[in-house]
Write a protein that holds these residues in place. Structure first.
Motif, mmCIF file in Angstrom:
data_model
loop_
_atom_site.group_PDB
_atom_site.id
_atom_site.type_symbol
_atom_site.label_atom_id
_atom_site.label_comp_id
_atom_site.label_asym_id
_atom_site.label_seq_id
_atom_site.Cartn_x
_atom_site.Cartn_y
_atom_site.Cartn_z
ATOM 1 N N GLN A 214 0.830 -1.204 0.000
ATOM 2 C CA GLN A 214 0.000 0.000 0.000
ATOM 3 C C GLN A 214 0.866 1.257 0.000
ATOM 4 O O GLN A 214 0.596 2.201 -0.742
ATOM 5 N N GLN B 149 0.972 4.060 -2.892
ATOM 6 C CA GLN B 149 0.742 5.477 -2.595
ATOM 7 C C GLN B 149 1.882 6.338 -3.127
ATOM 8 O O GLN B 149 1.645 7.390 -3.723
ATOM 9 N N VAL C 222 -5.368 9.222 -1.465
ATOM 10 C CA VAL C 222 -5.762 8.163 -2.387
ATOM 11 C C VAL C 222 -6.440 7.036 -1.619
ATOM 12 O O VAL C 222 -6.155 6.805 -0.442
ATOM 13 N N ASP C 223 -7.359 6.379 -2.302
ATOM 14 C CA ASP C 223 -7.995 5.163 -1.806
ATOM 15 C C ASP C 223 -7.680 4.072 -2.825
ATOM 16 O O ASP C 223 -8.095 4.162 -3.980
ATOM 17 N N ILE C 224 -6.937 3.076 -2.375
ATOM 18 C CA ILE C 224 -6.467 2.009 -3.259
ATOM 19 C C ILE C 224 -7.281 0.752 -3.004
ATOM 20 O O ILE C 224 -7.493 0.357 -1.863
ATOM 21 N N ASN C 225 -7.733 0.145 -4.107
ATOM 22 C CA ASN C 225 -8.481 -1.106 -4.034
ATOM 23 C C ASN C 225 -7.907 -2.047 -5.087
ATOM 24 O O ASN C 225 -8.381 -2.082 -6.233
ATOM 25 N N ALA D 173 -7.644 2.725 -8.110
ATOM 26 C CA ALA D 173 -7.558 3.698 -7.027
ATOM 27 C C ALA D 173 -8.248 4.982 -7.451
ATOM 28 O O ALA D 173 -8.424 5.249 -8.648
#
Length: 157
Positions: free
Chosen positions: A21, A25, A97-100, A104
């Protein structure tokens, strides 16, 4: 002993996930900063490679909205816009940021100075981005540029 082993594996797994993660980022921050650096030197050919083939860019300034789709169209729009200015300067700020997995979303702030035609334009811009990871590399899939304010001044002669 088996319980201890499970706990150690669990801790190691979460550490690996956290490391990935953090790596993602940092890669996304570098992507946004590279976009700005390339704009400042007007290297649109390199800049458009930061986008997916089918990317979409939407720029909003007041009531005006401009949309470009695909690398070729985005490149033409960027080239035409940057050609209007002698100096292009981006100063990037915070990014969240939102990471999936391999997708993202993020919000980035930027202060942009554009000088040309005897005028200095300064804008506060908020980018709403959608990113995808393709072949191990993060790219911009969609960028909505919200020019939150712009000031225009005459340049001293």
């Amino acid at each position: 002993m088996k319980k201890l082993f499970v706990i150690i594996i669990s801790i190691l797994s979460s550490t690996v996930m956290n490391a990935q993660q953090v790596e993602d980022q940092l890669a996304l921050k570098r992507l946004v900063d590279t976009f700005s650096n390339l704009a400042d030197v007007k290297d649109v050919d390199s800049q458009i490679l930061l986008f997916t083939e089918d990317a979409e860019v939407i720029s909003k300034s007041g009531e005006q909205v401009f949309t470009s789709k695909g690398r070729e169209e985005i490149g033409k729009a960027f080239s035409g816009f940057l050609a209007l200015f002698d100096v292009v300067y981006h100063l990037n700020g915070q990014q969240t940021v939102d990471i999936n997995g391999d997708t993202a979303t993020g919000i980035s702030y930027c202060f942009v100075t554009l000088i040309g035609g005897g005028k200095k334009n300064q804008s506060g811009v908020r980018y709403h981005d959608t990113y995808v990871k393709q072949d191990g590399r993060w790219l911009i899939k969609k960028r909505e540029s919200d020019f939150m304010f712009t000031t225009i001044e005459d340049m001293p002669k």
